[in-house]
Motif scaffolding. Structure first.
Motif: not given
Length: 448
Positions: A84, A146, A150, A273, A275-276, A278, A333, A432-433
Motif C-alpha cells: 500500500d 479490496v 482501497h 476499519s 474493510s469489507s 472486517t 463496513g 482490515g484484511q
C-alpha cells in the motif's frame, strides 16, 4: 514498520523463531531498553503508511538513525504485504531512498512475496489472497476486490517494479522466480551479477516460503560480509531470517514460542476499519452475542481531538460489567452510511489521510481508554491498520511483547503502558484484511 498492525506481524515471526523481541511505539532510549533485558530485536511501529511523502523524511531519519546507533546486522523497513503506497502517500520509494542514505550498501533488497499471508510475487507481479488466514480466492493485485478500491492508495498496478519506479528514481531490477531453480552457488552469483550491472533496488519474487527463506539465507550472508543490510518488505523477511538463524543454531539455542492464548471474557474490540472483510467479522460478532456501539467520527473529523461520547462509554462499561463482549466501531463496513458521511466530510474539508487516521484513531483510542478506566477487561483488540497506530498512542502504550500466536499476522501481545489502566492487558492489533469471518468470536475463545 509503516504501521502498527504490520509491525506486530514482524514481532510474531521473530518470537516464533525464538528471538527475544520487543515492539516499541517510539525509538527506545537506554532506560526503555533496560526494562527488557536480553532483547535481541527491536522494532518501532511507525505511522508512515498514512503520511504525506513530504513528511516522511523527518520521521524515518529519526528512527533509522536510532537503529544505526544500535549497530544491527539487519534493518527492515516493514511494508504492508500488498505494498500500500503511492508517490504522494506512504511512499515506499521514498523510504528506500532514505534507508539507502542512512545505511549505505551496494543495493536495497525488496521482498515481494509473503506466502504465509497469501501473497505471491511472480515476474514482479503481486497476487494476494482475499482475506488473511482464510481460503479466499487469489487475485492479481490490481484486480483484488479490496485493494483495487482501497480508499487512500488503490492498487492500480500489480507490477511492483513499475509501482516502485513511480516513487523512486533508483534503478529497480527483478530477481525472477526462474532463478530459484539454479544450483545454490549460481543462485548467489545471479544476485552478484545484478549488483555488478548497476541494480540499486532488487525485487525478489517468491511463490513459497521456502523460496523466500532461500533469499533470507542469501541476504544474511551478505550482511555478515558487508555490514548492516537495509531491506524492504513484509513480515516474510523476518520469517526468512528466523529460519536462517534457527538453521545455524540447529534449533538448540532458539526455542520457538508456541504458547496457547486461552479464552478470555469479556473482551473489548475497537474497530476503525472500513474493510469489507472486517464488515463481515463485525456482523458475525454482533450476531453471536457481542454488544455493538457505533462511534460518530464526524465530530472528530470536524473538530480534531474531541472527547469520547459519554453515552457510548457508559453503555460499554455497563455491558462489560454484565459479562458481555463489546465492540465499539467507527463503521460497520463499506456500506455503512456513517462511513459514507465521513468520506463526504473528508472530501469537503480536503482532509489528508494522515489527519483522518490521527483523528479517528485518536478518538477510538481515547474511547477505549475511558472504558478501561471504569471496567476490567482481560483482552483488547483493534482492527484497522492506520487507525490502530494512533489508537495505541492514545492508550499510552510504550511497547508490546508477544504472548501467543492466533491468526497469522495478528499475534496476542501484552501491552506495556506504565501508569495507565492498559498496562499489562492482553491486546491484538489486526489489519482490515486479517482473519476469518468469526475472528472476534474466536479471539474471545483464544483461537479455539
Amino acid at each position: 514498520g509503516d504501521d502498527l498492525t504490520g509491525s506486530a506481524a514482524v514481532l510474531e515471526t521473530l518470537v516464533l523463531a525464538g528471538i527475544r523481541s520487543v515492539l516499541f511505539l517510539e525509538p527506545p532510549d537506554a532506560a526503555a531498553l533496560a526494562r527488557h533485558p536480553g532483547i535481541e530485536a527491536v522494532g518501532v511501529a511507525g505511522l508512515s503508511r498514512a503520511m504525506r511523502t513530504s513528511g516522511m523524511d523527518a520521521e524515518l531519519r529519526r528512527v533509522f538513525s536510532a537503529f544505526k546507533a544500535l549497530g544491527p546486522a539487519h534493518v527492515l523497513y516493514k511494508v504492508c504485504s500488498t505494498f500500500d503506497s503511492s508517490p504522494e502517500i506512504g511512499s515506499i520509494g521514498r523510504a528506500i531512498d532514505i534507508g539507502a542514505e542512512v545505511f549505505p550498501s551496494p543495493f536495497v533488497p525488496v521482498i515481494g512475496a509473503n506466502p504465509t499471508l497469501g501473497r505471491y510475487c511472480v515476474f514482479g507481479n503481486l497476487f494476494a489472497r482475499l482475506g488473511i488466514g482464510t481460503d479466499g480466492a487469489i487475485h492479481r493485485l490490481d484486480r483484488h476486490p479490496v485493494m483495487s478500491v482501497h480508499p487512500a492508495t488503490p492498487a492500480k498496478e500489480s507490477d511492483l517494479c513499475v509501482h516502485l519506479a513511480r516513487q523512486t528514481n533508483r534503478r529497480i531490477v527483478s530477481f525472477d522466480v526462474l532463478k530459484f531453480d539454479l544450483p545454490r552457488a549460481e543462485f548467489g552469483m545471479a544476485l552478484d551479477r545484478l549488483v555488478a550491472d548497476g541494480a540499486e533496488v532488487i525485487l525478489f519474487d517468491g511463490l513459497s516460503q521456502g523460496q523466500v527463506d532461500g533469499v533470507g539465507a542469501l541476504l544474511d550472508a551478505r550482511a555478515a560480509r558487508d555490514g548492516t543490510l537495509f531491506t524492504v518488505g513484509p513480515s516474510s523477511v523476518t520469517e526468512a531470517f528466523g529460519m536462517c538463524w534457527r538453521t545455524k543454531a540447529k534449533g538448540s539455542d532458539l526455542p520457538a514460542a508456541k504458547a496457547s492464548a486461552g479464552a478470555a471474557t469479556p473482551i473489548l474490540v475497537g474497530s476503525g476499519s472500513g474493510s469489507s472483510i472486517t464488515e463481515r467479522q463485525i456482523g458475525w460478532a454482533l450476531g453471536h452475542g457481542f454488544v455493538g456501539l457505533l462511534i460518530d467520527t464526524t465530530r472528530a473529523l470536524e473538530d480534531g481531538d474531541v472527547a469520547p461520547d459519554r453515552k457510548t462509554v457508559a453503555s460499554a462499561v455497563e455491558a462489560l460489567k454484565a459479562g458481555h463482549n463489546v465492540l465499539v466501531h467507527t463503521s460497520q463496513g463499506p456500506s455503512d452510511p456513517m462511513l459514507a458521511a465521513a468520506r463526504d466530510l473528508i472530501k469537503r474539508r480536503h482532509l489528508d489521510l494522515e489527519i483522518v487516521a490521527r483523528r479517528i484513531g485518536g478518538l477510538l483510542g481515547r474511547t477505549v481508554r475511558e472504558i478501561l478506566d471504569r471496567a476490567t477487561v482481560p483482552r483488547l483488540a483493534f482492527a484497522g491498520g492506520d487507525s490502530s497506530s494512533y489508537a495505541a498512542r492514545a492508550l499510552g502504550i510504550e511497547s508490546l511483547e508477544m504472548i501467543a500466536p492466533l491468526t497469522p499476522g495478528a499475534p496476542l501481545c501484552r501491552a506495556h503502558a506504565p501508569g495507565t489502566s492498559v498496562d499489562g492487558t492482553e491486546i491484538v492489533f489486526k489489519g482490515g484484511q486479517v482473519g476469518s469471518v468469526d475472528y472476534f468470536v474466536r479471539l474471545a475463545r483464544g483461537g479455539e
